[in-house]
Design a protein around this motif. Sequence first.
Motif, short mmCIF file in Angstrom:
data_model
loop_
_atom_site.label_atom_id
_atom_site.label_comp_id
_atom_site.label_asym_id
_atom_site.label_seq_id
_atom_site.Cartn_x
_atom_site.Cartn_y
_atom_site.Cartn_z
N ALA A 1 0.82 -1.21 0.00
CA ALA A 1 0.00 0.00 0.00
C ALA A 1 0.86 1.26 0.00
O ALA A 1 0.39 2.33 -0.41
CB ALA A 1 -0.92 0.00 1.22
N GLY A 2 2.09 1.16 0.45
CA GLY A 2 2.96 2.33 0.48
C GLY A 2 3.72 2.56 -0.80
O GLY A 2 4.42 3.57 -0.94
N LEU A 3 3.63 1.67 -1.75
CA LEU A 3 4.35 1.77 -3.01
C LEU A 3 3.44 2.32 -4.10
O LEU A 3 2.22 2.25 -4.00
CB LEU A 3 4.86 0.39 -3.43
CG LEU A 3 5.85 -0.28 -2.48
CD1 LEU A 3 6.15 -1.70 -2.95
CD2 LEU A 3 7.12 0.53 -2.39
N PRO A 4 4.04 2.84 -5.17
CA PRO A 4 3.21 3.23 -6.32
C PRO A 4 2.46 2.00 -6.85
O PRO A 4 2.85 0.86 -6.57
CB PRO A 4 4.23 3.71 -7.35
CG PRO A 4 5.48 4.00 -6.58
CD PRO A 4 5.45 3.08 -5.39
N LEU B 1 5.11 1.35 -11.25
CA LEU B 1 6.44 0.87 -10.88
C LEU B 1 7.29 0.65 -12.12
O LEU B 1 6.88 -0.04 -13.05
CB LEU B 1 6.34 -0.45 -10.11
CG LEU B 1 5.87 -0.37 -8.66
CD1 LEU B 1 5.74 -1.77 -8.07
CD2 LEU B 1 6.81 0.46 -7.83
N PRO B 2 8.48 1.23 -12.15
CA PRO B 2 9.36 0.97 -13.28
C PRO B 2 9.85 -0.47 -13.22
O PRO B 2 9.90 -1.09 -12.16
CB PRO B 2 10.50 1.96 -13.09
CG PRO B 2 10.49 2.30 -11.64
CD PRO B 2 9.07 2.13 -11.18
N ALA B 3 10.25 -0.98 -14.37
CA ALA B 3 10.74 -2.36 -14.44
C ALA B 3 11.97 -2.55 -13.56
O ALA B 3 12.21 -3.63 -13.04
CB ALA B 3 11.05 -2.73 -15.88
N GLU C 1 16.42 0.87 -8.62
CA GLU C 1 16.19 2.25 -8.20
C GLU C 1 16.15 2.36 -6.68
O GLU C 1 16.73 3.28 -6.10
CB GLU C 1 14.88 2.76 -8.80
CG GLU C 1 14.58 4.21 -8.48
CD GLU C 1 13.28 4.70 -9.09
OE1 GLU C 1 12.87 5.82 -8.72
OE2 GLU C 1 12.66 3.99 -9.90
N ALA C 2 15.49 1.41 -6.02
CA ALA C 2 15.40 1.42 -4.56
C ALA C 2 16.79 1.24 -3.93
O ALA C 2 17.13 1.93 -2.95
CB ALA C 2 14.45 0.33 -4.09
N ARG C 3 17.61 0.35 -4.49
CA ARG C 3 18.97 0.17 -3.98
C ARG C 3 19.79 1.45 -4.15
O ARG C 3 20.52 1.85 -3.25
CB ARG C 3 19.67 -1.00 -4.69
CG ARG C 3 19.32 -2.35 -4.10
CD ARG C 3 20.21 -3.44 -4.66
NE ARG C 3 20.00 -3.67 -6.09
CZ ARG C 3 19.07 -4.46 -6.59
NH1 ARG C 3 18.26 -5.11 -5.79
NH2 ARG C 3 18.95 -4.62 -7.88
N PHE C 4 19.64 2.11 -5.30
CA PHE C 4 20.37 3.36 -5.53
C PHE C 4 19.93 4.44 -4.55
O PHE C 4 20.75 5.13 -3.96
CB PHE C 4 20.18 3.85 -6.97
CG PHE C 4 20.79 5.19 -7.22
CD1 PHE C 4 22.17 5.35 -7.30
CD2 PHE C 4 19.99 6.32 -7.36
CE1 PHE C 4 22.73 6.59 -7.51
CE2 PHE C 4 20.55 7.56 -7.57
CZ PHE C 4 21.93 7.71 -7.65
N LEU C 5 18.62 4.57 -4.36
CA LEU C 5 18.12 5.60 -3.44
C LEU C 5 18.58 5.35 -2.01
O LEU C 5 18.93 6.28 -1.28
CB LEU C 5 16.59 5.67 -3.51
CG LEU C 5 16.04 6.19 -4.84
CD1 LEU C 5 14.51 6.06 -4.88
CD2 LEU C 5 16.46 7.63 -5.08
N ARG D 1 28.97 -0.14 -4.33
CA ARG D 1 28.79 -1.61 -4.26
C ARG D 1 27.36 -1.96 -3.90
O ARG D 1 26.80 -2.93 -4.43
CB ARG D 1 29.76 -2.21 -3.25
CG ARG D 1 31.19 -2.26 -3.76
CD ARG D 1 32.10 -3.11 -2.88
NE ARG D 1 32.26 -2.59 -1.54
CZ ARG D 1 33.12 -1.64 -1.18
NH1 ARG D 1 33.90 -1.09 -2.10
NH2 ARG D 1 33.23 -1.24 0.07
N LEU D 2 26.74 -1.17 -3.02
CA LEU D 2 25.37 -1.44 -2.59
C LEU D 2 24.40 -1.41 -3.77
O LEU D 2 23.47 -2.20 -3.83
CB LEU D 2 24.94 -0.43 -1.52
CG LEU D 2 23.54 -0.57 -0.95
CD1 LEU D 2 23.36 -1.91 -0.25
CD2 LEU D 2 23.25 0.56 0.03
N CYS D 3 24.65 -0.52 -4.70
CA CYS D 3 23.71 -0.41 -5.83
C CYS D 3 24.29 -0.94 -7.14
O CYS D 3 23.74 -0.69 -8.21
CB CYS D 3 23.22 1.03 -5.98
SG CYS D 3 24.48 2.25 -6.30
#
Length: 82
Positions: free
Chosen positions: A12-15, A20-22, A27-31, A49-51
């Motif tokens: 419910a908290g996500l678009p 949602l982009p593919a 994107e979440a890892r980068f953010l 390394r994380l992203c």
Amino acid sequence: MSSTLTIELPVAGLPSAAELPANFADEARFLLAVKLFEQGRISSGKAGRLCGMGRVEFLLAASRSGVPVVDLEGDDLVNEFV
């Protein structure tokens, strides 16, 4: 040995799925990496390394996202340009 961390997020908290982009996981890892780097909690190398990026690639992407990648003040800033 590689370890991973799984984070459960309420849908419910996500678009919506249509919004949602593919590459949402990337994107979440980068953010996450950008925010941790911005707060000074991890280095640019660890953030990269994380992203899944190299350090320089991460710094360029963070800068394009509006995150300052250099934190110089006072004498350090002056010395950088002398």
